[in-house]
Enzyme design. Structure first.
Site, PDB file in Angstrom:
ATOM      1  N   TYR B 103       0.831  -1.201   0.000  1.00  0.00           N
ATOM      2  CA  TYR B 103       0.000   0.000   0.000  1.00  0.00           C
ATOM      3  C   TYR B 103       0.865   1.251   0.000  1.00  0.00           C
ATOM      4  O   TYR B 103       1.951   1.264   0.600  1.00  0.00           O
ATOM      5  CB  TYR B 103      -0.858   0.059   1.263  1.00  0.00           C
ATOM      6  CG  TYR B 103      -2.050  -0.856   1.290  1.00  0.00           C
ATOM      7  CD1 TYR B 103      -3.286  -0.443   0.815  1.00  0.00           C
ATOM      8  CD2 TYR B 103      -1.951  -2.133   1.828  1.00  0.00           C
ATOM      9  CE1 TYR B 103      -4.385  -1.268   0.873  1.00  0.00           C
ATOM     10  CE2 TYR B 103      -3.048  -2.981   1.884  1.00  0.00           C
ATOM     11  CZ  TYR B 103      -4.260  -2.542   1.407  1.00  0.00           C
ATOM     12  OH  TYR B 103      -5.354  -3.362   1.462  1.00  0.00           O
ATOM     13  N   TYR B 142      -0.700 -10.025   0.824  1.00  0.00           N
ATOM     14  CA  TYR B 142       0.414  -9.498   1.625  1.00  0.00           C
ATOM     15  C   TYR B 142       0.347 -10.065   3.039  1.00  0.00           C
ATOM     16  O   TYR B 142      -0.714 -10.437   3.527  1.00  0.00           O
ATOM     17  CB  TYR B 142       0.414  -7.972   1.635  1.00  0.00           C
ATOM     18  CG  TYR B 142      -0.851  -7.337   2.168  1.00  0.00           C
ATOM     19  CD1 TYR B 142      -1.045  -7.139   3.535  1.00  0.00           C
ATOM     20  CD2 TYR B 142      -1.860  -6.926   1.297  1.00  0.00           C
ATOM     21  CE1 TYR B 142      -2.202  -6.556   4.017  1.00  0.00           C
ATOM     22  CE2 TYR B 142      -3.024  -6.341   1.775  1.00  0.00           C
ATOM     23  CZ  TYR B 142      -3.188  -6.157   3.131  1.00  0.00           C
ATOM     24  OH  TYR B 142      -4.337  -5.586   3.589  1.00  0.00           O
ATOM     25  N   ARG B 152      -3.135 -11.813   3.993  1.00  0.00           N
ATOM     26  CA  ARG B 152      -4.469 -11.394   3.553  1.00  0.00           C
ATOM     27  C   ARG B 152      -4.730 -11.878   2.132  1.00  0.00           C
ATOM     28  O   ARG B 152      -3.891 -11.706   1.251  1.00  0.00           O
ATOM     29  CB  ARG B 152      -4.604  -9.858   3.524  1.00  0.00           C
ATOM     30  CG  ARG B 152      -4.641  -9.090   4.836  1.00  0.00           C
ATOM     31  CD  ARG B 152      -5.744  -9.378   5.822  1.00  0.00           C
ATOM     32  NE  ARG B 152      -7.031  -9.817   5.329  1.00  0.00           N
ATOM     33  CZ  ARG B 152      -8.021  -9.041   4.899  1.00  0.00           C
ATOM     34  NH1 ARG B 152      -7.886  -7.746   4.873  1.00  0.00           N
ATOM     35  NH2 ARG B 152      -9.176  -9.564   4.509  1.00  0.00           N
ATOM     36  N   HIS B 155      -7.553  -8.284  -2.072  1.00  0.00           N
ATOM     37  CA  HIS B 155      -8.853  -7.637  -1.870  1.00  0.00           C
ATOM     38  C   HIS B 155      -8.789  -6.173  -2.270  1.00  0.00           C
ATOM     39  O   HIS B 155      -7.720  -5.566  -2.287  1.00  0.00           O
ATOM     40  CB  HIS B 155      -9.309  -7.763  -0.403  1.00  0.00           C
ATOM     41  CG  HIS B 155      -8.375  -7.102   0.554  1.00  0.00           C
ATOM     42  ND1 HIS B 155      -7.248  -7.727   1.045  1.00  0.00           N
ATOM     43  CD2 HIS B 155      -8.373  -5.863   1.106  1.00  0.00           C
ATOM     44  CE1 HIS B 155      -6.600  -6.898   1.852  1.00  0.00           C
ATOM     45  NE2 HIS B 155      -7.258  -5.754   1.901  1.00  0.00           N
ATOM     46  N   HIS B 157     -10.775  -2.619  -1.064  1.00  0.00           N
ATOM     47  CA  HIS B 157     -11.697  -2.022  -0.092  1.00  0.00           C
ATOM     48  C   HIS B 157     -12.736  -1.178  -0.828  1.00  0.00           C
ATOM     49  O   HIS B 157     -12.381  -0.404  -1.725  1.00  0.00           O
ATOM     50  CB  HIS B 157     -10.934  -1.116   0.876  1.00  0.00           C
ATOM     51  CG  HIS B 157      -9.939  -1.839   1.735  1.00  0.00           C
ATOM     52  ND1 HIS B 157     -10.238  -2.283   2.996  1.00  0.00           N
ATOM     53  CD2 HIS B 157      -8.660  -2.195   1.507  1.00  0.00           C
ATOM     54  CE1 HIS B 157      -9.171  -2.873   3.517  1.00  0.00           C
ATOM     55  NE2 HIS B 157      -8.195  -2.835   2.634  1.00  0.00           N
TER      56      HIS B 157
END
Lengths: 199, 236
Positions: B103, B142, B152, B155, B157
């Site tokens: 991110y 990640y 995770r 995905h 959000h």
């Protein structure tokens, strides 16, 4: 559904809602992108200077169950204007909606005007209040709460406050700490836990 | 016309007290929630128009000088209410990791490369039929520190408003067939298996564009039904 094939998702009245998931720790550059230079949809300023009504600032800190500040929360506010109207046409500079990321120290604030009274259950007026959503890593479904103001005489008869056990009502009432400043801390868990609603 | 928000629909949501997801342990309320009547404060909500968007907000591959690395994808779908009615003109905000699972956030310490051509944030409004469309890059999985060897699932959000503060929801869209689902306490926090399935997008050939990008379909169902007449509250 017992079939192995996934059912069509838009098939009619038995649709269930899309479940909530945590906002996670990394929302800032989309939702509160100021530090990244991005365009902000909403900020801590709910009412611009000059909007009719008594200007107030609400400030506080979000704490977890250990009393540690929550430095990665997002707070959203929805409120009526000073006349108790939502979506008032012609009330330029008043959005009714605020959004703030907590600082590393868990702090947030909003700049707005004191909301007017809004009709409640059975047509009775509710005491002026602001609706609040709390999002953070570790919160799977937004936490809904309300902010009332400590100097409002209408609090004593407010139909929603009356639903809250008397010994917990204070957690919903922002205390005036200055000429225009109200203090509203949010405690997610444990001693002094803020009242959260199922809405 | 006001809307009716049946409380039963909330059963699709996870419980905030979902201890396998470690961050809930000190952040989930310990006292029961208090049922809130639905007054104007709840049944109204913010409305955003095209002024909230800038050109290119829904194409996350065109926000920088060059092409981002990774697999270009199209994510589209409809926003509906519980009776299958479209929710038009509602704002969707998305954010995600890049193809390497990193991110653009100061606190993301995963040692995967940042992509100078990918920020991972987008916005779109649904149209008259509740449809939306994003062009982006398939995010990578990640690691995180929830438990030993925790990763995770990939995905995106999603944040939506819908017609009121009661329909406000933040969720995550997943990709079909991800082997990480059964190990992920955030995905598994949803106890209803059918409700979990609703967070998994579907590969969609109709959305896929030849020689360019795979398409995924992700429909989102918000709370809220149109009001039934007050005199006949049980009538359909």
């Amino acid at each position: 559904m017992t079939t192995e094939q996934q059912a069509p998702q838009a098939s009619g009245a038995d649709l269930g809602i899309t479940p909530s998931q945590t906002i996670g720790p990394f929302f800032a550059y989309a939702l509160t992108p100021r530090a990244y230079g991005g365009p902000e949809l909403a900020t801590e300023q709910i009412a611009a200077e000059g909007v009719a009504g008594e200007r107030i600032r609400i400030e506080g800190v979000v704490y977890d169950g250990d009393g540690a500040p929550v430095g990665d929360a997002m707070i959203e506010i929805w409120q009526a204007d000073a006349q108790g109207r939502f979506h008032a046409a012609g009330n330029a500079g008043f959005t009714g909606f605020g959004r703030a990321e907590t600082t590393a120290e868990g702090a947030f604030h909003f700049e707005t005007v004191r909301p007017g009274a809004v009709q409640g259950p059975d047509g009775r007026l509710q005491a002026p209040h602001l609706s609040v959503s709390v999002f953070a890593r570790g919160i799977l479904v937004r936490l809904a709460t309300r902010i009332y103001l400590s100097d409002e005489p209408g609090n004593a008869g407010d139909p929603v406050l009356m639903l809250v056990p008397a010994d917990r009502r204070a957690t919903l009432i922002a205390q005036r700490v200055g000429d225009t400043v109200f203090r509203f801390d949010i405690r997610l868990q444990g001693e002094g836990e803020t009242v959260f609603f199922e809405a | 016309m006001s809307l009716i928000y049946p409380p039963g629909s909330l059963k699709s949501h996870p419980l905030n007290a979902s201890p396998d997801y470690g961050s809930t342990l000190k952040r989930a309320p310990s006292k029961p929630l208090i049922l809130l009547p639905h007054t104007l404060s709840e049944t109204t909500g913010p409305v955003f128009g095209h002024a909230a968007l800038a050109a290119g907000d829904s194409d996350l591959t065109r926000q920088h000088q060059g092409e981002p690395l990774g697999e270009r994808i199209i994510v589209s779908g409809r926003v509906l209410d519980e009776d299958g009615r479209p929710v038009p003109h509602t704002l969707i905000e998305i954010w995600q990791a890049n193809a390497g699972g990193r991110y653009v956030h100061v606190r993301d310490q995963h040692p995967a490369p940042l992509d100078p051509n990918f920020t991972g944030a987008g916005r779109a409004l649904t149209d008259e039929q509740g449809r939306y469309r994003f062009v982006t890059i398939k995010p990578g999985a990640y690691p995180w520190r929830n438990h030993h060897n925790a990763w995770r699932p990939a995905h995106i959000h999603f944040s939506l408003f819908g017609p009121s503060f009661l329909s406000r929801v933040i969720t995550q869209m997943y990709f079909p067939g991800d082997p990480l689902f059964k190990y992920d306490p955030i995905f598994q926090s949803i106890t209803d298996a059918n409700a979990r399935e609703r967070l998994i997008s579907r590969f969609d050939l109709a959305t896929t564009e030849p020689e360019w990008a795979l398409g995924y379909r992700f429909d989102i169902v918000l709370r809220g039904r149109s009001a039934t007449p007050v005199e006949e509250p049980h009538d359909h």
